[in-house]
Scaffold this motif. Structure first.
Motif, PDB file in Angstrom:
ATOM      1  N   LEU B 178       0.830  -1.208   0.000  1.00 33.28           N
ATOM      2  CA  LEU B 178       0.000   0.000   0.000  1.00 33.28           C
ATOM      3  C   LEU B 178       0.862   1.255   0.000  1.00 33.28           C
ATOM      4  O   LEU B 178       0.594   2.211  -0.716  1.00 33.28           O
ATOM      5  CB  LEU B 178      -0.899   0.015   1.239  1.00 33.28           C
ATOM      6  CG  LEU B 178      -2.302  -0.564   1.087  1.00 33.28           C
ATOM      7  CD1 LEU B 178      -3.079  -0.339   2.373  1.00 33.28           C
ATOM      8  CD2 LEU B 178      -3.038   0.088  -0.070  1.00 33.28           C
ATOM      9  N   ILE B 206      -6.605   5.785  -0.128  1.00 31.04           N
ATOM     10  CA  ILE B 206      -5.597   4.765   0.194  1.00 31.04           C
ATOM     11  C   ILE B 206      -4.839   5.134   1.465  1.00 31.04           C
ATOM     12  O   ILE B 206      -4.512   4.275   2.282  1.00 31.04           O
ATOM     13  CB  ILE B 206      -4.615   4.576  -0.981  1.00 31.04           C
ATOM     14  CG1 ILE B 206      -5.386   4.205  -2.257  1.00 31.04           C
ATOM     15  CG2 ILE B 206      -3.622   3.463  -0.682  1.00 31.04           C
ATOM     16  CD1 ILE B 206      -4.508   4.036  -3.465  1.00 31.04           C
ATOM     17  N   TYR B 210      -4.412   2.965   4.701  1.00 32.14           N
ATOM     18  CA  TYR B 210      -3.091   2.618   5.223  1.00 32.14           C
ATOM     19  C   TYR B 210      -3.014   2.924   6.719  1.00 32.14           C
ATOM     20  O   TYR B 210      -2.490   2.127   7.499  1.00 32.14           O
ATOM     21  CB  TYR B 210      -1.992   3.373   4.475  1.00 32.14           C
ATOM     22  CG  TYR B 210      -0.619   3.018   4.951  1.00 32.14           C
ATOM     23  CD1 TYR B 210       0.007   1.855   4.508  1.00 32.14           C
ATOM     24  CD2 TYR B 210       0.050   3.813   5.880  1.00 32.14           C
ATOM     25  CE1 TYR B 210       1.254   1.503   4.972  1.00 32.14           C
ATOM     26  CE2 TYR B 210       1.297   3.466   6.344  1.00 32.14           C
ATOM     27  CZ  TYR B 210       1.905   2.309   5.884  1.00 32.14           C
ATOM     28  OH  TYR B 210       3.129   1.961   6.352  1.00 32.14           O
TER      29      TYR B 210
END
Lengths: 103, 474
Positions: B178, B206, B210
């Motif tokens: 990631l 994202i 994360y």
């Protein structure tokens, strides 16, 4: 790549400052007794709430509704960080003070 | 003129942060340090509202929407004060985490709005307004701010025990992957290698993910380290804001917290004798090593409250080892009463404070100080360890991992290497515990099976209250 180097060159004073502040931060914390780690973490937490100044500038310069709404939320959250951080730290430190008076 | 004044205000603000942190490092001046930093922050905020000039030296443009700004600050102040005043001392760590998350969200929002602002400016002389430097600052501010927000909120929920530890299969591979995706998208967008539609929102999503996955596998006992780390992340995010507006006070405050916070994180890891990397990928308490740890056999011996009371009453020296269990049971006040009761019978009483007792370093000191326990009775680990040999009774109240001998003699144990309180050197150890359940790190404690150990089961507050009553009787 050149643009990055140019950015560093244009902002070189900022980079000097960053380097000095990193050392200063380390220097300031190094000899702190572990008793104070929690209040210190909390106090530092309040200080990085200085990010609120950016939020204020955003809201102050906002012309469209979306920016105004996002800026407004940012200022509220930033204030939470600053005010909450300092008040919590103060409360923790009160605990130490109260006992001192007794002695 | 007004512009110069704002610059001076910012200098004062920045200096107040330095002095504030400096004074926060000493018990006698800590409160003053916090106050000075708060004053510096207040004048910087007010100065910005009224004196900030977004035009040039000739044409001064002050900030608009001032009533809106004040409304937002008022709302934040009221909510923040109420939350900070109401929170229990035991819940302090999650509160710090929560406020830290707010700062991270604030930084992320700034990047979002600023991106739209800058990206819609016209292209002048073939140079777009979004220069590479500015783009780097905006993207990194968004990424770090979102990670800090999501991570802090999860840490808050975990400490509040609303969410349990969870380790996904291939957790570390997923996390590293990631991170690579985040950096890849950011680099493509910043340098214009590759046009990704809505890259900014993709990055936001994202990064938030994360933040969650980063904190999810980290065990409860390591949460303070994570909060401290996320704290320095937010500092760095604030510093990016400083770059964005060429604002030195934001840069000062942000970097100062970033570096001090990182060192604080390392110091906390040291107190537990573990490396930061080990904390982040070690899945402490996640059960990775549980199966290999040595099985413990033996019998436990219980003691009645009457026996415990008379044992302590006729001792010369009693050392109390408080743990988080004491805090949870809100038993710090009654513990102080027990101490006074024993001292009335000429028993010397001291408290042994492990560096990570409670939920954060120094947390236990705050809790005991709240119930008026004298400062000089609180002994740090290195001071008290040599004294256990001459101690008659050690009373362990709701502590577990910090007195687990496995840290010294079982290399397979996840806490192996952590410095502990050597309570088994005392003549008798009385362990007050709710049940035989394992501690926060999720591991068995062979101390409970030691010949010198007597167990006293029950709620810490109730047991201590009854002990005090017994002490008055015997």
């Amino acid at each position: 790549m050149e643009q990055v180097l140019e950015f560093i060159s244009v902002n070189k004073e900022m980079f000097y400052l960053v380097a000095l502040m990193i050392f200063l931060g380390i220097e300031l914390i190094e000899k702190v007794p572990s008793v104070l780690h929690t209040p210190l973490m909390s106090g530092a937490n309040a200080i990085h709430g200085v990010v609120i100044i950016g939020a204020i500038i955003i809201l102050g310069e906002a012309t469209d509704t979306v920016s105004k709404i996002l800026g407004f939320i940012a200022v509220v959250l930033g204030t939470l960080n600053v005010v909450g951080g300092f008040v919590v730290t103060d409360r923790m430190l009160d605990m130490f003070k109260k006992k001192k008076k007794q002695n | 003129m007004s512009h110069y004044i704002l610059d001076i205000i910012y200098i004062i603000g920045a200096l107040s942060f330095i002095f504030g942190i400096k004074l926060l490092g000493k018990p006698e001046s800590a409160k003053r340090g916090n106050f000075i930093a708060a004053i510096g922050m207040t004048i910087s905020i007010i100065g910005t509202i009224f004196l900030f000039n977004s035009g040039s030296a000739e044409t001064i443009v002050h900030l608009q929407n001032v009533p809106l700004i004040f409304t937002a600050i008022l709302i934040g102040t009221i909510i923040g004060t109420i939350m900070a005043k109401r929170v229990q001392m035991t819940q302090m760590p999650q509160m710090v985490s929560f406020f830290n998350g707010m700062g991270g969200a604030c930084a992320a929002l700034i990047s979002l709005v600023e991106y739209h602002h800058v990206s819609t400016l016209p292209v002048v002389d073939g140079i777009p307004a979004m220069e590479t430097g500015k783009a780097i600052v905006i993207y990194l501010g968004l990424i770090i701010g979102s990670i800090s927000f999501a991570g802090s909120m999860l840490a808050y929920l975990k400490l509040d025990e609303k969410i349990k530890d969870k380790v996904l299969p291939f957790q570390q591979v997923i996390n590293v992957g990631l991170m690579a995706v985040i950096l890849g998208i950011a680099a493509c967008s910043i340098f214009g290698w590759f046009v990704i539609p809505n890259a900014l929102y993709l990055l936001l999503a994202i990064s938030l993910m994360y933040g969650v996955l980063f904190v999810m596998p980290i065990g409860g006992a390591d949460m303070p380290v994570v909060i401290s780390l996320l704290n320095s992340f937010t500092g760095v995010a604030a510093a990016f804001g400083g770059f964005l507006y060429d604002n030195k006070v934001m840069l000062f405050g942000g970097i100062l917290v970033g570096s001090a916070g990182t060192l604080l994180t390392v110091l906390m890891c040291k107190a537990m004798n573990r490396s930061l990397l080990n904390v982040l990928i070690g899945n402490f308490g996640g059960g990775a090593n549980k199966g290999e740890a040595r099985a413990i056999t033996g019998n436990i011996k219980e003691i009645t409250k009457t026996d415990a009371a008379s044992l302590m009453k006729y001792s010369k020296k009693v050392v109390i080892v408080p743990g988080y269990g004491l805090a949870v049971a809100q038993a710090q006040h009654i513990c102080h009463e027990l101490e006074q009761q024993l001292e009335a019978n000429d028993v010397e009483v001291k408290y042994a404070i492990h560096p990570v007792a409670g939920r954060m370093p120094g947390h236990m000191n705050v809790l005991l100080a709240e119930s008026n326990v004298a400062y000089e009775k609180l002994m740090e680990m290195d001071e008290i360890n040599p004294e256990f040999k001459t101690t008659d009774v050690v009373l362990v109240v709701g502590a577990n991992d910090v007195v687990n001998p496995a840290a010294k003699n079982d290399p397979a144990s996840p806490i192996y290497g952590m410095p502990i309180l050597n309570v088994e050197e005392a003549a008798t150890v009385i362990v007050m515990k709710r049940s035989m359940k394992a501690g926060y790190a999720g591991i068995e404690n062979e101390l409970f099976y030691n010949d010198k150990t007597r167990m006293l089961f029950g709620d810490a507050k109730k047991s201590l209250t009854e002990l005090v009553a017994e002490l008055k009787n015997v």
